[in-house]
Design a protein around this motif. Sequence first.
Motif, PDB file in Angstrom:
ATOM      1  N   THR A 414      -3.016 -17.264  44.365  1.00 46.14           N
ATOM      2  CA  THR A 414      -1.717 -16.591  44.247  1.00 46.14           C
ATOM      3  C   THR A 414      -1.734 -15.573  43.120  1.00 46.14           C
ATOM      4  O   THR A 414      -1.207 -14.452  43.262  1.00 46.14           O
ATOM      5  CB  THR A 414      -0.613 -17.626  43.993  1.00 46.14           C
ATOM      6  N   LEU A 415      -2.346 -15.912  41.995  1.00 47.49           N
ATOM      7  CA  LEU A 415      -2.405 -14.985  40.863  1.00 47.49           C
ATOM      8  C   LEU A 415      -3.240 -13.750  41.196  1.00 47.49           C
ATOM      9  O   LEU A 415      -2.907 -12.636  40.770  1.00 47.49           O
ATOM     10  CB  LEU A 415      -2.977 -15.703  39.636  1.00 47.49           C
ATOM     11  N   VAL A 416      -4.307 -13.929  41.959  1.00 48.00           N
ATOM     12  CA  VAL A 416      -5.101 -12.776  42.394  1.00 48.00           C
ATOM     13  C   VAL A 416      -4.250 -11.865  43.283  1.00 48.00           C
ATOM     14  O   VAL A 416      -4.247 -10.633  43.129  1.00 48.00           O
ATOM     15  CB  VAL A 416      -6.360 -13.239  43.148  1.00 48.00           C
ATOM     16  N   THR A 417      -3.513 -12.469  44.204  1.00 47.36           N
ATOM     17  CA  THR A 417      -2.653 -11.697  45.098  1.00 47.36           C
ATOM     18  C   THR A 417      -1.607 -10.928  44.317  1.00 47.36           C
ATOM     19  O   THR A 417      -1.383  -9.730  44.557  1.00 47.36           O
ATOM     20  CB  THR A 417      -1.973 -12.631  46.106  1.00 47.36           C
ATOM     21  N   TRP A 418      -0.932 -11.599  43.390  1.00 51.40           N
ATOM     22  CA  TRP A 418       0.090 -10.922  42.591  1.00 51.40           C
ATOM     23  C   TRP A 418      -0.508  -9.773  41.790  1.00 51.40           C
ATOM     24  O   TRP A 418       0.105  -8.703  41.655  1.00 51.40           O
ATOM     25  CB  TRP A 418       0.762 -11.919  41.656  1.00 51.40           C
ATOM     26  N   SER A 419      -1.713  -9.979  41.249  1.00 54.03           N
ATOM     27  CA  SER A 419      -2.364  -8.918  40.462  1.00 54.03           C
ATOM     28  C   SER A 419      -2.615  -7.692  41.331  1.00 54.03           C
ATOM     29  O   SER A 419      -2.390  -6.553  40.892  1.00 54.03           O
ATOM     30  CB  SER A 419      -3.683  -9.436  39.877  1.00 54.03           C
ATOM     31  N   VAL A 420      -3.066  -7.894  42.556  1.00 54.52           N
ATOM     32  CA  VAL A 420      -3.334  -6.773  43.460  1.00 54.52           C
ATOM     33  C   VAL A 420      -2.034  -6.054  43.823  1.00 54.52           C
ATOM     34  O   VAL A 420      -1.990  -4.822  43.882  1.00 54.52           O
ATOM     35  CB  VAL A 420      -4.066  -7.262  44.726  1.00 54.52           C
ATOM     36  N   ILE A 421      -0.959  -6.803  44.054  1.00 56.41           N
ATOM     37  CA  ILE A 421       0.339  -6.189  44.348  1.00 56.41           C
ATOM     38  C   ILE A 421       0.761  -5.272  43.209  1.00 56.41           C
ATOM     39  O   ILE A 421       1.236  -4.142  43.429  1.00 56.41           O
ATOM     40  CB  ILE A 421       1.403  -7.281  44.582  1.00 56.41           C
ATOM     41  N   LEU A 422       0.582  -5.726  41.978  1.00 57.37           N
ATOM     42  CA  LEU A 422       0.976  -4.938  40.809  1.00 57.37           C
ATOM     43  C   LEU A 422       0.055  -3.729  40.628  1.00 57.37           C
ATOM     44  O   LEU A 422       0.512  -2.642  40.262  1.00 57.37           O
ATOM     45  CB  LEU A 422       0.966  -5.825  39.561  1.00 57.37           C
ATOM     46  N   ILE A 423      -1.238  -3.903  40.900  1.00 60.95           N
ATOM     47  CA  ILE A 423      -2.177  -2.772  40.826  1.00 60.95           C
ATOM     48  C   ILE A 423      -1.807  -1.714  41.858  1.00 60.95           C
ATOM     49  O   ILE A 423      -1.824  -0.507  41.569  1.00 60.95           O
ATOM     50  CB  ILE A 423      -3.624  -3.266  41.033  1.00 60.95           C
ATOM     51  N   ASN A 424      -1.478  -2.144  43.075  1.00 60.80           N
ATOM     52  CA  ASN A 424      -1.054  -1.196  44.118  1.00 60.80           C
ATOM     53  C   ASN A 424       0.137  -0.369  43.644  1.00 60.80           C
ATOM     54  O   ASN A 424       0.184   0.853  43.833  1.00 60.80           O
ATOM     55  CB  ASN A 424      -0.655  -1.950  45.391  1.00 60.80           C
ATOM     56  N   HIS A 425       1.102  -1.043  43.039  1.00 61.00           N
ATOM     57  CA  HIS A 425       2.320  -0.362  42.587  1.00 61.00           C
ATOM     58  C   HIS A 425       2.013   0.626  41.473  1.00 61.00           C
ATOM     59  O   HIS A 425       2.528   1.759  41.460  1.00 61.00           O
ATOM     60  CB  HIS A 425       3.335  -1.397  42.114  1.00 61.00           C
ATOM     61  N   ILE A 426       1.169   0.219  40.534  1.00 62.30           N
ATOM     62  CA  ILE A 426       0.799   1.102  39.418  1.00 62.30           C
ATOM     63  C   ILE A 426       0.068   2.336  39.942  1.00 62.30           C
ATOM     64  O   ILE A 426       0.330   3.467  39.516  1.00 62.30           O
ATOM     65  CB  ILE A 426      -0.073   0.332  38.400  1.00 62.30           C
ATOM     66  N   ARG A 427      -0.840   2.117  40.896  1.00 59.33           N
ATOM     67  CA  ARG A 427      -1.585   3.231  41.469  1.00 59.33           C
ATOM     68  C   ARG A 427      -0.666   4.193  42.231  1.00 59.33           C
ATOM     69  O   ARG A 427      -0.838   5.418  42.183  1.00 59.33           O
ATOM     70  CB  ARG A 427      -2.660   2.687  42.422  1.00 59.33           C
ATOM     71  N   LEU A 428       0.308   3.632  42.939  1.00 60.94           N
ATOM     72  CA  LEU A 428       1.247   4.468  43.678  1.00 60.94           C
ATOM     73  C   LEU A 428       1.998   5.399  42.729  1.00 60.94           C
ATOM     74  O   LEU A 428       2.099   6.618  42.977  1.00 60.94           O
ATOM     75  CB  LEU A 428       2.233   3.594  44.446  1.00 60.94           C
ATOM     76  N   HIS A 429       2.509   4.863  41.647  1.00 59.85           N
ATOM     77  CA  HIS A 429       3.279   5.685  40.711  1.00 59.85           C
ATOM     78  C   HIS A 429       2.396   6.693  39.984  1.00 59.85           C
ATOM     79  O   HIS A 429       2.846   7.808  39.683  1.00 59.85           O
ATOM     80  CB  HIS A 429       4.010   4.784  39.718  1.00 59.85           C
ATOM     81  N   LYS A 430       1.157   6.309  39.691  1.00 58.93           N
ATOM     82  CA  LYS A 430       0.240   7.257  39.062  1.00 58.93           C
ATOM     83  C   LYS A 430      -0.045   8.431  40.003  1.00 58.93           C
ATOM     84  O   LYS A 430      -0.110   9.583  39.585  1.00 58.93           O
ATOM     85  CB  LYS A 430      -1.069   6.546  38.693  1.00 58.93           C
ATOM     86  N   ALA A 431      -0.195   8.120  41.302  1.00 56.86           N
ATOM     87  CA  ALA A 431      -0.460   9.175  42.282  1.00 56.86           C
ATOM     88  C   ALA A 431       0.721  10.118  42.411  1.00 56.86           C
ATOM     89  O   ALA A 431       0.559  11.349  42.460  1.00 56.86           O
ATOM     90  CB  ALA A 431      -0.775   8.547  43.636  1.00 56.86           C
ATOM     91  N   GLY A 456       3.603  -7.561  34.009  1.00 52.62           N
ATOM     92  CA  GLY A 456       3.293  -8.592  34.985  1.00 52.62           C
ATOM     93  C   GLY A 456       1.802  -8.720  35.240  1.00 52.62           C
ATOM     94  O   GLY A 456       1.274  -9.822  35.371  1.00 52.62           O
ATOM     95  N   LEU A 457       1.099  -7.588  35.308  1.00 50.23           N
ATOM     96  CA  LEU A 457      -0.339  -7.608  35.567  1.00 50.23           C
ATOM     97  C   LEU A 457      -1.092  -8.295  34.429  1.00 50.23           C
ATOM     98  O   LEU A 457      -1.963  -9.150  34.678  1.00 50.23           O
ATOM     99  CB  LEU A 457      -0.853  -6.179  35.753  1.00 50.23           C
ATOM    100  N   VAL A 458      -0.773  -7.935  33.199  1.00 46.52           N
ATOM    101  CA  VAL A 458      -1.426  -8.574  32.051  1.00 46.52           C
ATOM    102  C   VAL A 458      -1.147 -10.073  32.047  1.00 46.52           C
ATOM    103  O   VAL A 458      -2.045 -10.901  31.804  1.00 46.52           O
ATOM    104  CB  VAL A 458      -0.949  -7.934  30.729  1.00 46.52           C
ATOM    105  N   SER A 459       0.081 -10.451  32.360  1.00 49.62           N
ATOM    106  CA  SER A 459       0.444 -11.870  32.387  1.00 49.62           C
ATOM    107  C   SER A 459      -0.326 -12.618  33.473  1.00 49.62           C
ATOM    108  O   SER A 459      -0.845 -13.718  33.243  1.00 49.62           O
ATOM    109  CB  SER A 459       1.950 -12.026  32.616  1.00 49.62           C
TER     110      SER A 459
END
Length: 521
Positions: A414-431, A456-459
């Motif tokens: 679950t923590l891996v999944t949540w981390s990927v969700i947050l990475i996706n969001h960060i990448r979207l906003h950076k783009a 959230g990602l760091v946590s």
Amino acid sequence: MASTSGAMDVDVESKAPSVDIASTPENVTRIVEENEDKDLSRSLNQRHIQMIALAGAIGTGLFLSLGGALQNGGPLGALLGYAYMGGVVCAVQFALGEVSALFPVTGSYVRHAEFLVDPALGFAVGWNVVYGTYLSVPSEISAAMVLIQFWTDKYPALWITLFIVLTFLVGIIFVGIFGEVEFFFALLKIFLVIGIVIMGLVIDLGGVSGQERIGFRYWNNPGPLVEYLALGSWGKFLGFWAVMTNAVYSFAGVESVSVAAAETQNPRQNIPKACNRVFARVSILYLLSVLIVGMLVPSNDPSLNDYSGTAATSPFVVAATRAGIKVVPSIINSVVLTSALSASNQSLLSGTRILYGLALKKQAPKIFLRTTKYGIPYVCVILQTLVASLAFMSLSNGALTVFNWLLRLTAAGTLVTWSVILINHIRLHKALQKQGISRHELPWHHWWTVYASWIGLVSCLLFLFTGGFSVFVKGHWDTATFISSYLDIPIVIAAYGGWKIFKKTKILPWRKFLFEKRLMR
């Protein structure tokens, strides 16, 4: 197999096209969406999605693993731990809502990772989700066995078989029926939590005949915080941190609301609405429940230390039993049992749809593309039902013991999944930022989500790497705990690296028209 283009093949048996992941992201997205529109049924409406989000936010972990959290962290440690994790969950839900509103596709964050980060990351997290959700079904069935043992310990094999069959039937029939079942289960959960809070206040204030007022007595003795594995302030901090694994499992599944986007009516509106309301659910339902239990049950109650796996140890049942209420424990146990079945159903939905999506992109055998005339990927459902037979381990090891093993395994996933969700969001906003596109053009957005996603990602990464910290304390090494806490990390790394080498994928460059096309919808 007849080839129609360089990017798509048609499977004669399944009638479903499959996608070469080496294709450009926009072609992958177009082809997969066309196939979803053709083979899957949009039968989940706003009412279903709202309740699925709620059912995901109130899982079996709240009713079972909260006992361990109270024992390890004390009433204050449990409350702070669940509040902290609730904040992380809110960050995950809002991040998922923003990206899903722009890209409402079945497979959700798995597909998002493919065209926002790296196709290899989509492959790795996709199989990680399949692995985690497939293990979650026997985990929830083991939890159901813990609850059944509150009444009887007879015929455990029969009960396990019955739960497996029920899960299979809900997963194989029309997805609209799944929505109705989850709607009903979610209503029961709401009424249960409200009832527990009211009952808890009545008991705590001395409203039960023959019972004196409790107040915050147990916050004074044995105390608000518990020393865990060490003495003094450090031990109390470790007690608070030990709550995190329990809390992760309790919240696991909140991300499943967007997995069935292709089977949802108006997903760009309904999925963000469901994600938007998770904060109130977390703050009101979860935290009030944790607070009430901490007021009613002392952290040193011997019932919380029952690891035999032969009786239900829900702290809510313990609280009612301590108050001498004979009927309420059975009522609570009954509704919590439906919670286990609900969580099992949601895991099946997530796992089968993710596996179906992997097969579309040739990342899983094409047999998983086969669907019924009602749009159900039935081969995926059959496989997950077979994996659910792991619940029969409860017959030799005890239901609660098996539940705790699977709890740690699924918490890491679950923590891996949540981390990927947050990475996706960060990448979207950076783009968007690099291309000069305002985030206000997104279908759904909040100004603070960019900052929340980083926190959230760091946590999540901290929780992931410290999930089995107890085994590193002198005298507390346990091989089973170490493996179940950290097995998922090398699996995900190997899957990512292996697919990256095999397919020679790269972190994707941004294609502005992809955003423009979506934003104009």
